[in-house]
Design an enzyme around this catalytic site. Structure first.
Site, PDB file in Angstrom:
ATOM      1  N   GLU A 149      -5.154  -3.729  -2.119  1.00 21.58           N
ATOM      2  CA  GLU A 149      -6.592  -3.439  -2.070  1.00 21.58           C
ATOM      3  C   GLU A 149      -6.882  -2.157  -1.274  1.00 21.58           C
ATOM      4  OE1 GLU A 149      -4.899  -5.864  -0.803  1.00 21.58           O
ATOM      5  OE2 GLU A 149      -5.692  -6.637   1.074  1.00 21.58           O
ATOM      6  N   GLU A 176       8.751  -4.269  13.443  1.00 22.95           N
ATOM      7  CA  GLU A 176       8.528  -3.185  12.488  1.00 22.95           C
ATOM      8  C   GLU A 176       7.276  -2.426  12.914  1.00 22.95           C
ATOM      9  OE1 GLU A 176       7.320  -4.187   8.403  1.00 22.95           O
ATOM     10  OE2 GLU A 176       8.492  -2.473   7.704  1.00 22.95           O
ATOM     11  N   LYS A 226      -1.357  -6.883  -9.455  1.00 25.86           N
ATOM     12  CA  LYS A 226      -2.371  -6.784  -8.405  1.00 25.86           C
ATOM     13  C   LYS A 226      -1.932  -5.682  -7.438  1.00 25.86           C
ATOM     14  CE  LYS A 226      -2.940  -8.342  -4.332  1.00 25.86           C
ATOM     15  NZ  LYS A 226      -3.583  -7.165  -3.700  1.00 25.86           N
ATOM     16  N   CYS A 278       9.531   1.556   3.777  1.00 26.04           N
ATOM     17  CA  CYS A 278      10.364   0.408   4.177  1.00 26.04           C
ATOM     18  C   CYS A 278      11.775   0.873   4.496  1.00 26.04           C
ATOM     19  CB  CYS A 278      10.364  -0.657   3.100  1.00 26.04           C
ATOM     20  SG  CYS A 278      11.236  -0.131   1.625  1.00 26.04           S
ATOM     21  N   PHE A 308       0.805  -1.233   0.000  1.00 28.49           N
ATOM     22  CA  PHE A 308       0.000   0.000   0.000  1.00 28.49           C
ATOM     23  C   PHE A 308       0.834   1.278   0.000  1.00 28.49           C
ATOM     24  CE2 PHE A 308       0.762  -0.037   4.607  1.00 28.49           C
ATOM     25  CZ  PHE A 308       0.952   1.320   4.860  1.00 28.49           C
ATOM     26  N   SER A 318       4.897  -6.991   3.495  1.00 31.85           N
ATOM     27  CA  SER A 318       5.430  -7.334   4.815  1.00 31.85           C
ATOM     28  C   SER A 318       6.172  -8.677   4.753  1.00 31.85           C
ATOM     29  CB  SER A 318       4.279  -7.413   5.817  1.00 31.85           C
ATOM     30  OG  SER A 318       3.370  -8.407   5.398  1.00 31.85           O
TER      31      SER A 318
HETATM   32  P1  NAD Z   1       1.146  -6.651   3.058  1.00 31.74           P
HETATM   33  O1  NAD Z   1       2.122  -7.748   3.179  1.00 31.74           O
HETATM   34  O2  NAD Z   1       0.008  -6.587   3.998  1.00 31.74           O
HETATM   35  O3  NAD Z   1       0.485  -6.659   1.582  1.00 31.74           O
HETATM   36  C1  NAD Z   1       1.277  -6.713   0.412  1.00 31.74           C
HETATM   37  C2  NAD Z   1       0.488  -7.405  -0.691  1.00 31.74           C
HETATM   38  O4  NAD Z   1       0.234  -8.754  -0.298  1.00 31.74           O
HETATM   39  C3  NAD Z   1      -0.861  -6.769  -0.951  1.00 31.74           C
HETATM   40  O5  NAD Z   1      -1.072  -6.720  -2.338  1.00 31.74           O
HETATM   41  C4  NAD Z   1      -1.856  -7.695  -0.258  1.00 31.74           C
HETATM   42  O6  NAD Z   1      -3.094  -7.752  -0.904  1.00 31.74           O
HETATM   43  C5  NAD Z   1      -1.161  -9.031  -0.312  1.00 31.74           C
HETATM   44  N1  NAD Z   1      -1.454  -9.873   0.857  1.00 31.74           N
HETATM   45  C6  NAD Z   1      -1.651  -9.450   2.130  1.00 31.74           C
HETATM   46  N2  NAD Z   1      -1.855 -10.502   2.950  1.00 31.74           N
HETATM   47  C7  NAD Z   1      -1.774 -11.614   2.179  1.00 31.74           C
HETATM   48  C8  NAD Z   1      -1.891 -13.001   2.442  1.00 31.74           C
HETATM   49  N3  NAD Z   1      -2.136 -13.462   3.664  1.00 31.74           N
HETATM   50  N4  NAD Z   1      -1.760 -13.867   1.426  1.00 31.74           N
HETATM   51  C9  NAD Z   1      -1.509 -13.425   0.182  1.00 31.74           C
HETATM   52  N5  NAD Z   1      -1.391 -12.109  -0.131  1.00 31.74           N
HETATM   53  C10 NAD Z   1      -1.519 -11.214   0.853  1.00 31.74           C
HETATM   54  O7  NAD Z   1       2.012  -5.283   3.076  1.00 31.74           O
HETATM   55  P2  NAD Z   1       1.467  -3.794   3.146  1.00 31.74           P
HETATM   56  O8  NAD Z   1       0.910  -3.533   4.507  1.00 31.74           O
HETATM   57  O9  NAD Z   1       0.630  -3.497   1.966  1.00 31.74           O
HETATM   58  O10 NAD Z   1       2.831  -2.983   2.955  1.00 31.74           O
HETATM   59  C11 NAD Z   1       3.673  -2.623   4.019  1.00 31.74           C
HETATM   60  C12 NAD Z   1       4.814  -3.601   4.158  1.00 31.74           C
HETATM   61  O11 NAD Z   1       5.571  -3.655   2.957  1.00 31.74           O
HETATM   62  C13 NAD Z   1       5.812  -3.196   5.238  1.00 31.74           C
HETATM   63  O12 NAD Z   1       6.207  -4.334   5.949  1.00 31.74           O
HETATM   64  C14 NAD Z   1       6.978  -2.611   4.455  1.00 31.74           C
HETATM   65  O13 NAD Z   1       8.218  -2.661   5.121  1.00 31.74           O
HETATM   66  C15 NAD Z   1       6.958  -3.482   3.241  1.00 31.74           C
HETATM   67  N6  NAD Z   1       7.631  -2.846   2.116  1.00 31.74           N
HETATM   68  C16 NAD Z   1       8.855  -3.324   1.764  1.00 31.74           C
HETATM   69  C17 NAD Z   1       9.553  -2.725   0.740  1.00 31.74           C
HETATM   70  C18 NAD Z   1      10.914  -3.234   0.349  1.00 31.74           C
HETATM   71  O14 NAD Z   1      11.413  -2.849  -0.700  1.00 31.74           O
HETATM   72  N7  NAD Z   1      11.552  -4.074   1.130  1.00 31.74           N
HETATM   73  C19 NAD Z   1       8.995  -1.635   0.056  1.00 31.74           C
HETATM   74  C20 NAD Z   1       7.726  -1.194   0.458  1.00 31.74           C
HETATM   75  C21 NAD Z   1       7.050  -1.800   1.488  1.00 31.74           C
END
Ligand code: NAD
Length: 505
Positions: free
Chosen positions: A192, A398, A189, A297, A165, A242
């Site tokens: 959401e 985090e 994708k 991140c 997000f 994450s």
């Molecule tokens: P998230 O893991 O909740 O969601 C990421 C994606 O995975 C979304 O598209 C979501 O729909 C999908 N998703 C969520 N839960 C799922 C599940 N159980 N099964 C399958 N798909 C699932 O992450 P977020 O809250 O959208 O983003 C924040 C996180 O992203 C933080 O931890 C941040 O550190 C990390 N991030 C990392 C980087 C990097 O380059 N390392 C860059 C940006 C963000």
């Protein structure tokens, strides 16, 4: 498939909301979803749209379109493929203001931050325009007498991108331009929580005249992700999010035989030595910890002062936290917006409480913030916790909010040992005026992105967006040459052409 009218985001934000469309095979189409989520402006709590939680069958249709398109697209010469990216670059620049507004509406960050992320997206498009050079292989004549050998790069096929997000306008571009420039077709994708920005981006992609099926958008959540991971036609998956989900995606995609790159979460330390320029360090550290409301991140989450740096840095960073202007990201003077959801706000406030339970003291308390005119928003002011114990749970968790924990150590060696003791390895930064200390840190710190007098060590598009340990699962990262390697497979050809060959047959 039913094709509905195009979505007008500006009207949508102003008043009513409707279910968003997917974009498959060059058409805007309704999802087969039976469940929808509200897309909510985190500053105003206004509902902006409904996002469909698309079912597996939508992924099936998108994959089939992408697979058909791949047969033609991979044969388009790279020099022609990048012409669409040149068009995209100019369209992104032309529409930068409205795209940035959309990011701020759905994600909450300030307009300047939204513009900044789009500039990073455009840089990736620019780099991918160099594919005719970047995608080249290599060769050697006479590996044996009269025999030549060459390595050529070919596209992988249908690939998928799963985005988080926090950078809806940038993160898909760590992958998309490279993937299609290399001759792949793709399915994206979006998160959401923030699906509107990619709706706009896809309107621009459509304007470039890309052949149908080369880029496809499927909105949704876990069901879409699982369908992508399980689909035999999808050959590669790029994920950012994450760490627990990154680990899940990595394991499942690999078990289905795909190549996969998963960028995960972080807990980024910055080290402040006594010889640092304290005015500059404080300004940069505050931007790192509180910029994008700490939802980067690469946000600084822990500041470790060494020796005499303690008092000067603590006082200065507390003042920077107290004076940061918090509010709606579209208001010009605002320096920090809300966090993404009310659940996220509650989680961050609970983590601050956990920090105090574990012995830290709250130096600046950003909890229970109400912004006049935006009382429904998910606001937390910058928060500083002092005396965070390296052994505490908070030191490892985090937070993903505007919270900076302070620790104190006596030597740079102790500080580097602390950096290396954790599970994360996304970023580590050092503030100093000593070249020797900088080199020691660069050499020894176990993180994929290192900053020296830099607070957000975000690699430019022509470098990999690195990440180590639990912050990354895979081998090749997003952006630059890594992306080109990830989105191509190497083929080695060994050739013999005897002079009298044509006479023999
Ligand atoms: P998230 O893991 O909740 O969601 C990421 C994606 O995975 C979304 O598209 C979501 O729909 C999908 N998703 C969520 N839960 C799922 C599940 N159980 N099964 C399958 N798909 C699932 O992450 P977020 O809250 O959208 O983003 C924040 C996180 O992203 C933080 O931890 C941040 O550190 C990390 N991030 C990392 C980087 C990097 O380059 N390392 C860059 C940006 C963000």
């Amino acid at each position: 498939m039913a094709v509905l009218c195009r979505v007008n985001l500006s009207k949508m934000a102003a008043s009513t909301f409707k279910a968003l469309l997917n974009y498959i095979d060059g058409e805007w189409c309704t999802s087969g979803a039976t469940e929808f989520l509200n897309v909510v402006n985190p500053a105003t709590a206004q509902v902006l749209a409904k996002v469909p939680l698309s079912p597996k069958s939508d992924v099936e249709v998108a994959t089939s379109a992408a697979a058909t398109a791949f047969q033609g697209w991979r044969r388009v010469p790279p020099t022609e493929r990048v012409q669409y990216l040149f068009k995209l670059k100019f369209l992104l620049e032309e529409h930068l203001e409205e795209l940035a507004q959309t990011i701020t509406w759905e994600c909450g960050k300030t307009l300047a931050e939204s513009k900044g992320e789009l500039e990073r997206a455009i840089e990736n498009v620019e780099v991918a325009c160099g594919i005719p050079m970047l995608m080249q292989g290599y060769n050697l004549e006479d590996i044996a007498r009269g025999i030549d050998e060459m390595m050529i790069r070919q596209p992988v096929g249908v690939i998928a991108i799963i985005a988080p997000f926090n950078f809806p306008g940038m993160i898909p571009f760590w992958f998309l331009p490279y993937a299609i420039a290399c001759g792949n077709t793709c399915i994206i994708k979006p998160s959401e929580k923030v699906p509107l920005t990619l709706q706009k981006v896809f309107e621009l992609l459509e304007k470039t005249g890309l052949p149908k099926g080369v880029v496809n958008l499927v909105n949704g959540a876990k069901e879409v992700v699982d369908a992508i991971l399980e689909h035999p036609t999808i050959r590669a998956v790029s994920f950012v999010g994450s760490s627990p989900v990154a680990q899940y995606v990595y394991g499942k995609a690999a078990s289905f035989g795909k190549r996969v790159q998963c960028q995960g979460g972080a807990k980024n330390p910055i080290i402040v030595l006594p010889d640092a320029d304290m005015e500059m360090t404080t300004r940069i550290a505050a931007d790192s910890a509180f910029g994008c409301a700490g939802q980067r991140c690469l946000a600084a989450s822990v500041a470790v002062t060494v020796g005499e740096a303690r008092e000067r840095f603590t006082n200065a960073i507390a003042q920077a936290a107290e004076t940061r202007i918090v509010g709606y990201g579209l208001d010009e003077k605002v320096q920090m917006g809300p966090v993404i959801t009310s659940q996220s706000q509650a989680r961050i406030e609970q983590l601050i409480q956990q920090g105090t339970d574990e012995g830290a003291t709250v130096l600046v308390d950003g909890r229970n913030t109400k912004i006049s005119g935006y009382e429904q928003g998910n606001f937390i002011r910058p928060t500083i916790l002092e005396n965070v114990s390296p052994k505490s749970e908070l030191a490892r968790t985090e937070i993903f909010g505007p919270v900076l924990g302070l620790m104190h150590l006596e030597t740079i060696e102790e500080a580097i040992a602390l950096v290396n003791s954790g599970q994360w390895g996304n970023m580590a930064c050092l503030f100093t005026s000593s070249g020797a200390a900088a080199r020691q840190f660069r050499y020894e710190a176990e993180a994929g992105n290192i900053g020296i007098n830099i607070g957000v060590a975000a690699p430019m598009a022509f470098f990999p967006f690195s990440g180590w340990k639990d912050s990354f699962y895979g081998d090749l990262h997003g952006q630059g040459r890594d992306a080109v390697e990830f989105f191509t497979q190497t083929k080695v050809v060994v050739e013999r052409w005897p002079k009298n060959w044509s006479r023999q047959f």
